[in-house]
Design a protein around this motif. Structure first.
Motif, PDB file in Angstrom:
ATOM      1  N   THR A 154      -2.319 -33.967 -24.510  1.00 46.55           N
ATOM      2  CA  THR A 154      -3.226 -35.115 -24.385  1.00 46.55           C
ATOM      3  C   THR A 154      -4.596 -34.702 -24.885  1.00 46.55           C
ATOM      4  O   THR A 154      -5.172 -33.718 -24.401  1.00 46.55           O
ATOM      5  CB  THR A 154      -3.320 -35.584 -22.923  1.00 46.55           C
ATOM      6  OG1 THR A 154      -2.010 -35.977 -22.481  1.00 46.55           O
ATOM      7  CG2 THR A 154      -4.274 -36.769 -22.797  1.00 46.55           C
TER       8      THR A 154
ATOM      9  N   ILE B  31      -5.727 -34.030 -19.303  1.00 41.40           N
ATOM     10  CA  ILE B  31      -6.343 -33.838 -20.630  1.00 41.40           C
ATOM     11  C   ILE B  31      -6.254 -32.360 -21.008  1.00 41.40           C
ATOM     12  O   ILE B  31      -6.702 -31.486 -20.266  1.00 41.40           O
ATOM     13  CB  ILE B  31      -7.805 -34.333 -20.631  1.00 41.40           C
ATOM     14  CG1 ILE B  31      -7.845 -35.848 -20.453  1.00 41.40           C
ATOM     15  CG2 ILE B  31      -8.505 -33.928 -21.932  1.00 41.40           C
ATOM     16  CD1 ILE B  31      -9.246 -36.412 -20.296  1.00 41.40           C
TER      17      ILE B  31
ATOM     18  N   LEU C  42      -8.610 -35.777 -25.615  1.00 38.63           N
ATOM     19  CA  LEU C  42      -9.723 -36.700 -25.350  1.00 38.63           C
ATOM     20  C   LEU C  42     -10.627 -36.741 -26.574  1.00 38.63           C
ATOM     21  O   LEU C  42     -11.220 -35.723 -26.948  1.00 38.63           O
ATOM     22  CB  LEU C  42     -10.518 -36.245 -24.121  1.00 38.63           C
ATOM     23  CG  LEU C  42     -11.802 -37.034 -23.828  1.00 38.63           C
ATOM     24  CD1 LEU C  42     -11.530 -38.512 -23.599  1.00 38.63           C
ATOM     25  CD2 LEU C  42     -12.553 -36.422 -22.627  1.00 38.63           C
TER      26      LEU C  42
ATOM     27  N   GLN D 108     -13.996 -39.148 -17.721  1.00 40.69           N
ATOM     28  CA  GLN D 108     -12.574 -39.045 -18.059  1.00 40.69           C
ATOM     29  C   GLN D 108     -12.018 -37.695 -17.616  1.00 40.69           C
ATOM     30  O   GLN D 108     -10.899 -37.601 -17.101  1.00 40.69           O
ATOM     31  CB  GLN D 108     -12.390 -39.219 -19.568  1.00 40.69           C
ATOM     32  CG  GLN D 108     -12.682 -40.619 -20.078  1.00 40.69           C
ATOM     33  CD  GLN D 108     -11.401 -41.433 -20.236  1.00 40.69           C
ATOM     34  OE1 GLN D 108     -10.397 -41.167 -19.576  1.00 40.69           O
ATOM     35  NE2 GLN D 108     -11.461 -42.448 -21.075  1.00 40.69           N
TER      36      GLN D 108
ATOM     37  N   HIS E  36      -8.928 -37.520 -15.029  1.00 42.62           N
ATOM     38  CA  HIS E  36      -7.636 -37.296 -15.691  1.00 42.62           C
ATOM     39  C   HIS E  36      -7.428 -35.806 -15.946  1.00 42.62           C
ATOM     40  O   HIS E  36      -7.753 -35.296 -17.022  1.00 42.62           O
ATOM     41  CB  HIS E  36      -7.569 -38.077 -17.003  1.00 42.62           C
ATOM     42  CG  HIS E  36      -7.716 -39.551 -16.829  1.00 42.62           C
ATOM     43  ND1 HIS E  36      -6.697 -40.382 -16.403  1.00 42.62           N
ATOM     44  CD2 HIS E  36      -8.802 -40.364 -17.006  1.00 42.62           C
ATOM     45  CE1 HIS E  36      -7.118 -41.625 -16.334  1.00 42.62           C
ATOM     46  NE2 HIS E  36      -8.396 -41.643 -16.693  1.00 42.62           N
TER      47      HIS E  36
ATOM     48  N   ARG F 192      -6.812 -40.103 -25.230  1.00 44.09           N
ATOM     49  CA  ARG F 192      -7.777 -40.867 -24.445  1.00 44.09           C
ATOM     50  C   ARG F 192      -9.066 -40.886 -25.259  1.00 44.09           C
ATOM     51  O   ARG F 192      -9.288 -40.021 -26.100  1.00 44.09           O
ATOM     52  CB  ARG F 192      -8.005 -40.247 -23.068  1.00 44.09           C
ATOM     53  CG  ARG F 192      -6.776 -40.332 -22.165  1.00 44.09           C
ATOM     54  CD  ARG F 192      -7.074 -39.920 -20.736  1.00 44.09           C
ATOM     55  NE  ARG F 192      -5.892 -40.034 -19.903  1.00 44.09           N
ATOM     56  CZ  ARG F 192      -5.456 -41.168 -19.341  1.00 44.09           C
ATOM     57  NH1 ARG F 192      -6.155 -42.292 -19.510  1.00 44.09           N
ATOM     58  NH2 ARG F 192      -4.373 -41.173 -18.593  1.00 44.09           N
ATOM     59  N   GLU F 193      -9.932 -41.851 -24.997  1.00 43.36           N
ATOM     60  CA  GLU F 193     -11.129 -41.994 -25.809  1.00 43.36           C
ATOM     61  C   GLU F 193     -12.356 -42.248 -24.957  1.00 43.36           C
ATOM     62  O   GLU F 193     -12.270 -42.770 -23.835  1.00 43.36           O
ATOM     63  CB  GLU F 193     -10.961 -43.122 -26.822  1.00 43.36           C
ATOM     64  CG  GLU F 193     -10.700 -44.489 -26.207  1.00 43.36           C
ATOM     65  CD  GLU F 193     -10.504 -45.565 -27.249  1.00 43.36           C
ATOM     66  OE1 GLU F 193     -11.528 -45.887 -27.923  1.00 43.36           O
ATOM     67  OE2 GLU F 193      -9.383 -46.072 -27.384  1.00 43.36           O
TER      68      GLU F 193
END
Length: 668
Positions: A546, A590, A548, A583, A587, A572-573
């Motif tokens: 994942t 990441i 970011l 984030q 999360h 993810r952004e």
């Protein structure tokens, strides 16, 4: 006779009467007091006791000649010379001589006046006059809007101050030690050129450097000086250096027709003028350098800002073209169109890289480079690129030390110089790329080129060469002598920026009609093993981690997300550093942070990395940027293993950089 004796004794001046044999036969009380003798002690002494010992023999001969024909060779009144008192103290006097008849013999009477105060008054007046001229020269140099105009006026001002007909100011050439006339008065052009040549090639520069008080007076009668004054009516010449940090920058020269024309006060005046003039030149030079540096910095900031925005746009263009190409069938006719547009985008990226390199805004990625291998790689390419009219030869001895440079930028620099050389040889010619090793010792070192061992690359052509005016501006950005549309003026400036960033030095040596030689000095590396970087066009590798993505430009962020998803990564952004930190807190899945260096408002990418690793120590990170100046600590992050991927990037470059960053984290 009684009346004569009374007048003689009461005369305000000292009086002595001397016979043909030079013996004093009579002296009045004023003479006794003036020379420090008791009453009657002067009678019977030779008159030479009243003069300094070093001139007594010469005076004896002169006195004998005068006494033999007193009416034909009268000395008259107002003749100045030096007297000496009984205690040996010298002092200036003014004398008047006249023959006196005493029966059948002729005596000689001398009236003597102490002019110490008069001489001091004259010296004070002369010094005051010199001070007035110095003030005028200072005002001229400070108030003149153009230094060249002021220098032209200084020569005339010096001649006026000294009541002399001639004066000249010479300066060193910027490239060699020859002197050139900058300003002059009272001398014909042919004589000026002759004097400049004699002063340049003779021992005069070293003579004035060693001279007392930094000045030298050359007389025609002095050994070796006759060569300088040959062909002129001048008897003396005062030569005063214009001081500079590494030796005189030039000379102030004042010739005189009379011998012994330059006393202490006059030389002091000339030295003050020379110091003032040199200070004005140094100030002008510093102002010009500061202005040039400010212009470069302003242009650098402008190009850097443009490059940042342009690289973001190129990332969008190039990224969409790559995505479009990936979606087309292998043999699709539209594929060639996409490839052509992609190549154009790559050329735009190369131009942007040149702008950043010129502006010293692009962080280099140096490694050890072998000079011989670099030249061999370039030789074949240049032979094809420059055309058949240009003969390319390379010269590189064995065992030349390696240098620490960015290989791509180094190749680009040499290609730029080769292309410039080709343009200077429209009818063909010889291009020579040579390598040598030079040891700069302490005596020859300078702030621009410190002492040490250097590998010197020289690019020499047999082209048209440059005029001194063009050579003086050759390194200025956007300066070009090419026709409109045929040159940007960035080539040599870009090379200069690269060499300077690499810790080296660049010099230009050119002569109109004889070609140009550009020398690149790079510090030598001793016993450094060379290593080849991993190929950027490795097979695309997919992943499942994942990622970011932190990017404030929505379109650029969309391209990054599309690339990552096509490679199999979860994404993810975030559009800011604050959102990215949130984030990371929410999360824990990441696996890697992929962020732009310049993020608009708030933290920069480099600052985000430090904050993120405060939350997640050892978090894998990959940074990207088209303009690194926004993060002043990017180099510190590089030392911590944080890679930088330059925009615009290709999908295979992104893939390789991601796998490298993740692998480096797993190895810890």
């Amino acid at each position: 006779m009684t009346l004569f004796k009374a007048l003689f004794d009461t005369a305000p001046d000292a009086m002595v009467v001397v016979g043909h044999d030079g013996v004093i036969v009579l002296a009045n009380p004023q003479a006794d007091r003036l020379f420090g003798y008791g009453e009657g002690e002067l009678q019977g002494l030779p008159v030479e006791v009243l003069l300094p010992e070093q001139v007594r023999q010469m005076h004896t001969q002169h006195r004998a000649r005068y006494m033999s024909t007193p009416r034909v060779r009268p000395m008259g009144a107002g003749y100045e010379l030096t007297g000496v008192r009984r205690n040996g103290q010298p002092f200036p006097v003014e004398i008047g001589l006249s023959p006196v008849q005493d029966g059948e013999r002729t005596l000689f009477a001398a009236s003597i006046r102490d002019i110490s105060e008069t001489q001091r008054a004259r010296q004070a007046l002369a010094r005051a006059r010199y001070d007035a001229f110095l003030a005028q020269a200072s005002r001229l140099l400070l108030e003149s809007p153009n230094l060249d105009v002021a220098v032209d006026s200084i020569a005339a001002l010096v001649a006026s101050a000294l009541h002399t007909e001639a004066a000249l100011i010479l300066f060193r050439d910027t490239q060699d030690s020859d002197l050139h006339v900058r300003a002059a008065i009272g001398l014909p052009d042919q004589l000026l050129r002759s004097l400049a040549r004699r002063l340049s090639r003779g021992p005069w520069m070293s003579a004035v450097s060693r001279g007392e008080d930094g000045a030298a007076v050359l007389s025609r009668s002095a050994e070796g000086a006759a060569a300088l004054l040959k062909g002129t009516d001048f008897r003396d010449a005062a030569i005063v250096p214009l001081p500079d940090r590494h030796g005189p920058m030039g000379l102030l020269v004042v010739p005189a027709r009379e011998a012994d024309s330059f006393g202490h006060d006059l030389l002091h005046f000339l030295q003050s003028v020379a110091n003032m003039l040199a200070a004005a030149v140094q100030r002008s030079r510093s102002e010009e350098q500061l202005s040039h540096a400010q212009r470069l910095d302003a242009i650098g900031q402008l190009t850097g800002g443009i490059a940042h925005d342009f690289n973001n746009m190129l990332t969008v263009i190039s990224g969409n073209l790559q995505l479009l190409g990936m979606s087309l069938p292998p043999d699709s006719p539209e594929g060639e169109i996409v490839d052509s547009a992609t190549r154009a985008a790559d050329r735009c990226a190369t131009l942007t890289a040149k702008l950043l390199s010129f502006a010293s805004r692009r962080r280099l990625m140096p490694r050890a480079v072998r000079p011989a291998q670099a030249l061999n790689d370039l030789r074949e390419m240049l032979a094809r690129t420059l055309g058949e009219r240009i003969r390319v030869t390379t010269e590189c001895p064995r065992n030349v030390p390696q240098i620490h440079v960015d290989p791509a930028e180094f190749d680009t620099a040499l290609v730029n110089l080769a292309v410039n050389a080709r343009d200077a040889m429209p009818r063909g010619g010889q291009l020579t790329l040579s390598v040598s090793v030079e040891h700069i010792e302490g005596a020859h070192a300078s702030p621009k080129l410190p002492a040490g061992t250097y590998v010197v690359f020289r690019v020499a052509d047999t082209g048209m060469g440059m005029t001194p005016e063009v050579q003086a501006r050759a390194l200025e950005p956007f300066f070009t002598t090419k026709e409109l549309g045929k040159g940007s003026g960035l080539g040599l400036s870009m090379v200069y920026g690269f060499v300077k960033q690499s810790g080296g030095y660049l010099s230009v040596d050119s002569q109109l009609g004889y070609g140009t030689r550009i020398s690149l000095y790079f510090p030598a590396l001793e016993n450094v093993a060379s290593h080849e970087p991993a190929a950027m066009k490795a097979p695309v590798r997919h992943g499942q981690e994942t990622i970011l993505v932190v990017e404030d430009e929505p379109e650029v962020r969309a391209i990054a997300l599309a690339f990552l998803r096509s490679l199999g990564y979860a994404t993810r952004e975030a559009d800011s550093a604050a959102a990215a930190l949130a984030q990371l807190e929410n999360h824990p899945d990441i696996d890697l942070l992929f962020s732009d260096v310049v993020l608009g408002n708030g933290l920069t990418g480099a600052e985000l990395v430090k904050a993120a690793r405060g939350l997640r120590p050892g978090l894998p990170v990959l940074l990207t940027s088209g303009y690194e100046r926004g993060s002043l600590d990017a180099d510190d992050l590089s030392a911590q293993g944080v890679e930088l991927l330059r925009k615009p990037y290709r999908i295979e470059q992104l893939s390789a950089s991601l796998r490298h960053a993740l692998a480096a984290y797993k190895e810890r």
